[in-house]
Design an enzyme around this catalytic site. Structure first.
Site, PDB file in Angstrom:
ATOM      1  N   ASP A 165       0.838  -1.191   0.000  1.00  0.00           N
ATOM      2  CA  ASP A 165       0.000   0.000   0.000  1.00  0.00           C
ATOM      3  C   ASP A 165       0.882   1.254   0.000  1.00  0.00           C
ATOM      4  O   ASP A 165       2.111   1.159  -0.019  1.00  0.00           O
ATOM      5  CB  ASP A 165      -0.926  -0.036   1.215  1.00  0.00           C
ATOM      6  CG  ASP A 165      -2.258   0.633   0.964  1.00  0.00           C
ATOM      7  OD1 ASP A 165      -2.336   1.509   0.089  1.00  0.00           O
ATOM      8  OD2 ASP A 165      -3.241   0.276   1.649  1.00  0.00           O
ATOM      9  N   ASP A 226     -10.677   2.665  -3.620  1.00  0.00           N
ATOM     10  CA  ASP A 226     -11.018   1.405  -2.963  1.00  0.00           C
ATOM     11  C   ASP A 226     -12.475   1.070  -3.247  1.00  0.00           C
ATOM     12  O   ASP A 226     -13.352   1.940  -3.195  1.00  0.00           O
ATOM     13  CB  ASP A 226     -10.851   1.523  -1.446  1.00  0.00           C
ATOM     14  CG  ASP A 226      -9.397   1.537  -1.024  1.00  0.00           C
ATOM     15  OD1 ASP A 226      -8.516   1.376  -1.883  1.00  0.00           O
ATOM     16  OD2 ASP A 226      -9.146   1.725   0.188  1.00  0.00           O
TER      17      ASP A 226
END
Length: 424
Positions: A165, A226
């Site tokens: 990430d 997301d």
């Protein structure tokens, strides 16, 4: 047929083929020659860490072992879903005395290597999450300052897939940081598929991603927002990919994939029709098929959609072409197309409007880019039903239910030798 019609059809086909074959040099570590398929904790289980209050849903080795067993027992592994990946919140809040990463010892008392060995014993592959920054998105130790050490740790744990990430880092450092992590991973000698969030943060920050460098570094990469457990989220991601397909598709193919995020089928937000749509569209985009669902409670209809052999075959087609939105029709109906091996083409027509009545759609085969052959056989994609034989000048009529349903079908030459001449 008039010669001018031959020329027009041939030109359309040529343009379509060219747009699908503009690929660039990319990472060649021999991994992920087809879009990865697997299961990930995040969307369904998030960062639940209180195992006293939530013993069955907290991020723990118990959860991973249970879901791994069900991936095998439920037929998911046999269908191709081979990775099981722990997302954020598996870590201890601090590193060990020697600076190495360590899991939360209460939730992962056996350690990560033992869990990895168990996953491998089932025939699955093991994946894990980290973050390029100083901390993960949930506040656990990140890899910054420890890239080589952490890569060696992942290799010692037999990690097959790393999701990295981009929280808590300077976005300007991504262009050097992610390649540095890839170098560290390759330096271990253990094959670790590399999933990056590199361009997603840049896209949101209005920084133009260097997709050439990204494709040379990562096996797959998140591009945009997301996903959430809702049709609004799924549809917005589909629209973003359609709007940006021209600059994304050249970097998409075997070993390097754009990633629109997880499959959320089987949770709480999608209807059966919308679930069909996500599976069909992710298949047509040749997107990673990474589930995030509780396999203990998944419904039969959701499981059937996820395990649909025809859609998985479209997704895993060896050409690895990224499907493209080729038509935008009235009532926001849109048609996506993906070339397959053996001169076949897959299509998905999406009707997103929440109107109560199914819509009837008519499309010329020539508008679908079907003009290389004189006659085509059409088949419905979910069940393989024969839909009829059509001349390339014909119109194909079909119906789509509202509120996010799809009509998925594919075309192949009815008589392969009856191909139009290449030179007119």
């Amino acid at each position: 047929m008039k010669w001018r019609e031959y020329v027009v059809v041939y030109f359309i086909v040529l343009v379509c083929l060219c747009s699908y074959n503009q690929h660039v040099s990319s990472l060649e570590n021999g991994l992920l020659r087809q879009p990865p398929m697997g299961w990930l904790t995040w969307q369904r289980f998030r960062c639940v860490v209180d195992c006293q209050a939530d013993p069955d849903t907290c991020i723990s080795e118990k959860l991973i072992r249970t879901q791994a067993q069900l991936l095998v027992q439920g037929g998911y592994l046999a269908a191709g879903y081979e990775y099981i990946i722990i997302d954020d919140c598996w870590l201890n809040s601090t590193r060990a005395a020697d600076g190495s990463l360590q899991p939360d010892n209460k939730r992962f008392p056996s350690g990560i290597r033992a869990l990895s060995d168990y996953v491998h014993s089932l025939g699955l592959k093991f994946g894990i999450y980290e973050d390029y920054g100083t901390e993960t998105c949930a506040g656990y130790p990140g890899v910054l300052g420890h890239l080589v050490q952490d890569a060696k740790t992942f290799a010692s744990w037999k990690v097959d897939y790393l999701k990295l990430d981009g929280c808590n880092a300077d976005i300007k450092d991504y262009d050097t940081g992610y390649p540095a992590m890839e170098t560290a991973l390759n330096g271990t000698g253990y094959p670790i598929a590399f999933s990056c969030s590199w361009p997603a943060y840049q896209e949101f920050s209005k920084v133009k991603p260097n997709y050439t460098a990204i494709a040379q570094t990562c096996n797959l990469w998140r591009n945009w927002a997301d996903i959430d457990d809702s049709w609004e989220s799924v549809y917005s991601i589909v629209q973003w990919f359609g709007d940006n397909q021209d600059r994304l598709s050249p970097f998409h193919g075997p070993g390097h994939w754009n990633d629109p995020d997880m499959i959320v089928i089987g949770n709480f937000g999608l209807s059966p029709s919308q679930s069909r749509a996500q599976m069909a569209l992710w298949s047509i985009m040749a997107a990673p098929l990474i589930l995030s669902v509780d396999l203990r409670t998944i419904s039969d209809w959701a499981r059937d959609i996820i395990l649909n052999k025809n859609l998985i075959a479209i997704n895993q087609d060896p050409l690895g072409a990224m499907g493209r939105r080729i038509l935008k029709l009235s009532d926001n109906v849109e048609v996506w197309s993906k070339p397959l091996e053996d001169d076949r083409t897959a299509f998905v027509a999406l009707y997103p409007q929440p109107y109560g009545t199914p819509i009837r759609v008519s499309v010329k085969l020539s508008d679908l880019g079907l003009g290389r052959y004189q006659d085509y056989d059409l088949f419905e994609s979910f069940y393989g039903d024969f839909l009829g034989r059509y001349h390339y000048t014909n119109v194909y009529n079909f119906t789509i239910n509202p509120s996010g349903d799809v009509h998925a079908f594919y075309a192949e030459s009815a008589v392969p030798e009856k191909r139009f001449p290449k030179k007119l």
